[in-house]
Design a protein around this motif. Sequence first.
Motif, PDB file in Angstrom:
ATOM      1  N   LEU A  77     -33.538 -55.026  66.111  1.00  0.00           N
ATOM      2  CA  LEU A  77     -34.132 -54.185  67.236  1.00  0.00           C
ATOM      3  C   LEU A  77     -35.261 -53.852  66.954  1.00  0.00           C
ATOM      4  N   ALA A  78     -35.659 -53.321  65.833  1.00  0.00           N
ATOM      5  CA  ALA A  78     -37.233 -52.862  65.528  1.00  0.00           C
ATOM      6  C   ALA A  78     -38.149 -54.175  65.678  1.00  0.00           C
ATOM      7  N   ALA A  79     -37.486 -55.269  65.291  1.00  0.00           N
ATOM      8  CA  ALA A  79     -38.421 -56.256  65.090  1.00  0.00           C
ATOM      9  C   ALA A  79     -38.879 -57.083  66.464  1.00  0.00           C
ATOM     10  N   ALA A  80     -37.882 -56.812  67.264  1.00  0.00           N
ATOM     11  CA  ALA A  80     -38.300 -57.889  68.447  1.00  0.00           C
ATOM     12  C   ALA A  80     -39.492 -57.240  69.293  1.00  0.00           C
ATOM     13  N   PRO A  81     -40.281 -58.017  69.168  1.00  0.00           N
ATOM     14  CA  PRO A  81     -41.509 -57.525  69.671  1.00  0.00           C
ATOM     15  C   PRO A  81     -41.534 -57.020  71.301  1.00  0.00           C
ATOM     16  N   GLY A  82     -40.866 -57.694  72.099  1.00  0.00           N
ATOM     17  CA  GLY A  82     -40.755 -57.475  73.456  1.00  0.00           C
ATOM     18  C   GLY A  82     -39.902 -56.159  73.682  1.00  0.00           C
ATOM     19  N   LEU A  83     -39.100 -56.053  72.609  1.00  0.00           N
ATOM     20  CA  LEU A  83     -38.111 -54.675  73.142  1.00  0.00           C
ATOM     21  C   LEU A  83     -38.943 -53.438  72.484  1.00  0.00           C
ATOM     22  N   ALA A  91     -46.730 -61.215  73.110  1.00  0.00           N
ATOM     23  CA  ALA A  91     -46.249 -60.087  72.372  1.00  0.00           C
ATOM     24  C   ALA A  91     -46.829 -59.692  71.112  1.00  0.00           C
ATOM     25  N   VAL A  92     -47.172 -60.930  70.256  1.00  0.00           N
ATOM     26  CA  VAL A  92     -47.847 -60.813  69.060  1.00  0.00           C
ATOM     27  C   VAL A  92     -49.167 -60.348  69.191  1.00  0.00           C
ATOM     28  N   VAL A  93     -49.758 -60.807  70.264  1.00  0.00           N
ATOM     29  CA  VAL A  93     -51.172 -60.403  70.280  1.00  0.00           C
ATOM     30  C   VAL A  93     -51.151 -58.806  70.469  1.00  0.00           C
ATOM     31  N   ARG A  94     -50.247 -58.339  71.318  1.00  0.00           N
ATOM     32  CA  ARG A  94     -50.138 -56.825  71.585  1.00  0.00           C
ATOM     33  C   ARG A  94     -50.293 -56.180  70.175  1.00  0.00           C
ATOM     34  N   GLN A  95     -49.306 -56.703  69.083  1.00  0.00           N
ATOM     35  CA  GLN A  95     -49.154 -56.060  67.991  1.00  0.00           C
ATOM     36  C   GLN A  95     -50.328 -56.179  66.831  1.00  0.00           C
ATOM     37  N   ILE A  96     -51.035 -57.324  67.064  1.00  0.00           N
ATOM     38  CA  ILE A  96     -52.327 -57.459  66.011  1.00  0.00           C
ATOM     39  C   ILE A  96     -53.470 -57.471  66.384  1.00  0.00           C
ATOM     40  N   ALA A  97     -53.919 -57.866  67.553  1.00  0.00           N
ATOM     41  CA  ALA A  97     -55.354 -58.162  67.814  1.00  0.00           C
ATOM     42  C   ALA A  97     -55.937 -56.930  68.663  1.00  0.00           C
ATOM     43  N   HIS A  98     -57.459 -56.883  68.417  1.00  0.00           N
ATOM     44  CA  HIS A  98     -58.122 -55.640  69.104  1.00  0.00           C
ATOM     45  C   HIS A  98     -58.728 -56.273  70.285  1.00  0.00           C
ATOM     46  N   ASP A 134     -60.494 -56.336  76.005  1.00  0.00           N
ATOM     47  CA  ASP A 134     -59.746 -55.810  75.073  1.00  0.00           C
ATOM     48  C   ASP A 134     -58.265 -55.819  75.486  1.00  0.00           C
ATOM     49  N   VAL A 135     -57.623 -55.801  74.194  1.00  0.00           N
ATOM     50  CA  VAL A 135     -55.953 -56.290  74.442  1.00  0.00           C
ATOM     51  C   VAL A 135     -55.217 -55.160  75.198  1.00  0.00           C
ATOM     52  N   ASP A 136     -55.624 -53.796  75.403  1.00  0.00           N
ATOM     53  CA  ASP A 136     -55.111 -52.992  76.186  1.00  0.00           C
ATOM     54  C   ASP A 136     -55.272 -53.232  77.802  1.00  0.00           C
ATOM     55  N   THR A 137     -56.590 -53.472  77.845  1.00  0.00           N
ATOM     56  CA  THR A 137     -57.072 -53.900  79.308  1.00  0.00           C
ATOM     57  C   THR A 137     -56.392 -54.983  79.648  1.00  0.00           C
ATOM     58  N   VAL A 138     -56.580 -56.040  78.939  1.00  0.00           N
ATOM     59  CA  VAL A 138     -55.912 -57.443  79.525  1.00  0.00           C
ATOM     60  C   VAL A 138     -54.355 -57.422  79.513  1.00  0.00           C
ATOM     61  N   LEU A 139     -53.690 -56.788  78.903  1.00  0.00           N
ATOM     62  CA  LEU A 139     -52.309 -56.939  78.950  1.00  0.00           C
ATOM     63  C   LEU A 139     -51.549 -55.921  79.925  1.00  0.00           C
ATOM     64  N   THR A 140     -52.529 -54.838  80.037  1.00  0.00           N
ATOM     65  CA  THR A 140     -52.061 -53.846  81.114  1.00  0.00           C
ATOM     66  C   THR A 140     -52.282 -54.107  82.561  1.00  0.00           C
TER      67      THR A 140
END
Lengths: 546, 320
Positions: free
Chosen positions: A260-266, A490-497, A512-518
């Motif tokens: 559960l902790a590892a599931a990137p989407g969750l 999901a991986v992008v969110r975890q690792i990239a700037h 920026d990751v935050d801008t593009v993903l949100t």
Amino acid sequence: MTEHPPALLSVRALTVSYRVRGGPPVTAVRDASLDVAPGEVVALVGGSGSGKSTLAHALVGLLPAGGRRESGQVLFDGTDLAALPEPQLRARRGRDLALVPQDPLTSLNPVQRVGRQVAEVLLLHGLADREQAPARAVELLDLAGVPDPGRRARQYPHELSGGLCQRVLIAIAMAGGPRLIVADEPTSSLDALVQRRVLDELGELTRRSGTALLLVTHDLGSAAERAGRLVVMSGGTVVESGPTEQLLERPAHPYTRELLAAAPGLTPRRYAPPRPVPTVPLLTARGLVHAFPGAPAPAVDGVGFEIGRGETFALVGESGSGKSTTARLVARLARPTGGELHFDGREVTTLRGTPLRELRRRVQLVQQSPYASLDPRHSVARIVGEPLRAFRTGGPGAAGRRARAALVAEMLERVALPADTAHRRPAELSGGQRQRVAIARALVLRPDLVVCDEPVSALDVTVQGQILHLLAELQAELGVAYLFITHDLAVVRQIAHRVGVLRSGRLVETGDVDTVLTAPAHPYTRELLAAVPGPPKPAAAQQATT
Amino acid sequence: MTRYLLRRLAHTAFVLWAAFTASFVLLFLLPGDPVATMVLGGGGSAALDGAQVAALRHAYGFDRPVPAQYLDRLLHALHGDFGSSVQSGERVGALIADALPQTAQLTGAALLLALLGGGALALAGAWTRSRRLARLLDAAPALGVSAPTFWTGLMLIQFVSFRLGLFPSVGAAGPAALVLPALTLALPAGAVLARVFTGSLRAALGEPYVTTARAKGATRARVYFGHALRNAAGAPLALLGLLVGELLAGSVVTETVFSRGGLGRVTASAVATQDIPVVQGLVVLGAAVFALANLAVDLAQPLVDPRLLVRTAAPRSVTA
């Protein structure tokens, strides 16, 4: 849901073992029990080596050579399949219960037209005669979501994409009108976007026809989205099972909590260290073009981006989007046919000989498959030490050898591999450990930039998290920059700037990751975002955004 | 496809030209005095006087400059004319045409036997569930390859022909006389085929698409013959082209052991008597058969595996 409907499939205390040459049999599944009701979707979740695939194959009586059921029952509609003689079991395979196999690209006969492969099921079970079968096969392909099924039916598997091949395999599974489909990681080798589409279609098909589905997966996120019940396996045993919501909210077993902790989407978890203060960029790509001779369109078509020191820039896209080619261009493993590439203020597209070798010291590569990218005959110490030997780090003679051995030992420690790994060979290591070796090899020269080409997509979700964590840690310690290639947002969110979204060789969005993903600006980015598997509840929220 | 065919035909023509040129250099230029070689090779006394040698030299055109000789022979060869035998005076073309049918029969029968035997052995080895039998069948090809052709030939003559009296041991009269020599010639070829085919068949049976076929409810026979067989056929097919050359070479020993007429015998005697024009004709014929057999194999491969028709241009990357 306290009262279960009568089970269609009921596995009772099943134990399966493999015969091993020159040793005692290895138990792959121990005392496993699970139920699937008619029309129900159940997900069997576990990491690699958990025995979930063995269990899936044991259900249809298709264990690989050396596999054997030791005890237990596989009750299908009251009949014990495991005790059935082969001819009777054969009559049920493909007719009453069907299998959707793991790797679509190798699971179709390469020398037979796909229509014929679908028709074969109908002919084998007497569901159509030779005249009707081809037309029925086209209908089935259409049903499974294959566009232009009449033309596709006459094609060979190599003329189809992975997603289409998987749809053909779904058509094959659906052909006999089965009551249960066992899908063994049916999409794990496909892109996130295609994964979602194929799984959605499979879910929709089985729901409409009332077919029960046992979905085998390592990804708790996509399991949770689709299954009413989850069965969690670890180390060959079923550690926990129950309704999906209950398992997600109150996981009882530590392994379930780990999944559960590892599931990137969750559980969106950020590994990346804080973004360094932008200075002069380390790498600047401008209008990069790469055209393969004879190809109708360039694989990379005017791609431009910058990577700062100590920063992670992710390139995301589907297969065929040109992201891997871009990685090869940046690592100068291929020469761009157009555009500019500046590294540390120097134009590097035309480098050759000694200056190119000097660049190689500073730009290293981590490849996708840790199973294929390490020489199986070399020891880990030799693999990690090879770049040092190539650049004669530490000087000549015994002193140099000692210096290099010390550097290798230090690097292995940094990637958290036990010291005794040095003398072992890749085959003795797990996938995650192998990828650590590949990372150690890339970082041992202390490069400024590491090109990571899908470094975690061949790994289990739990191991993925560990490797991403390690990459982030090493970045914080060594200040290395990453060009991170992936198909998984999901991986992008975890690792990239910062992130660039590639489509058909062109960057459609960068930022920026935050801008593009949100707040994605491009519709394609939004489509990719929707493909990230998430928990079932925010489905309503997702609908609200689209 | 047409362009591919033209390119391959041009390639074949080049191989033939190269074989002709190499044999010209080796046979006519290197021996120093070909006439003396031929005369001595014929076992005749060297008591030819200068005038006779000069006459011979003129008759064969050896008194002309080398390029002229070469062009002349090449032009004639293009029309299938390789001159005449030193020993018998017969035209080389006629000599070969006489012997060819017998050898074609022999090698054709041997190839068929090798295919059937090797294929059956491989299928049996992959099919059996008995580990002991599988191991036995796996070991058989090694035995077949290591037994020398002349030895197997003599053994067959000894036991099958003399002891059992089943088939004639010598001559070329009728199909019965073909059995033993064809068997002898087929043995090593069949062994190699079996070895390669067993390997590719086992590999194909381990592929995921076989699991898919079984999951459909296919019988074992259907899995083997409907799915695995065609996938496994590429490697033995590629080998077939090489084996044709092997069989042609093997016919020299086999025809001698069984006292059959044919190209093998012609070759043996032409080499023994240093009958240079005949040897050259045989070299070029051998090259032609070999090149055409491999061309046929290459053209047949895409029929077995449609993936080979795909243009291979795109995935090749340009490495610096």
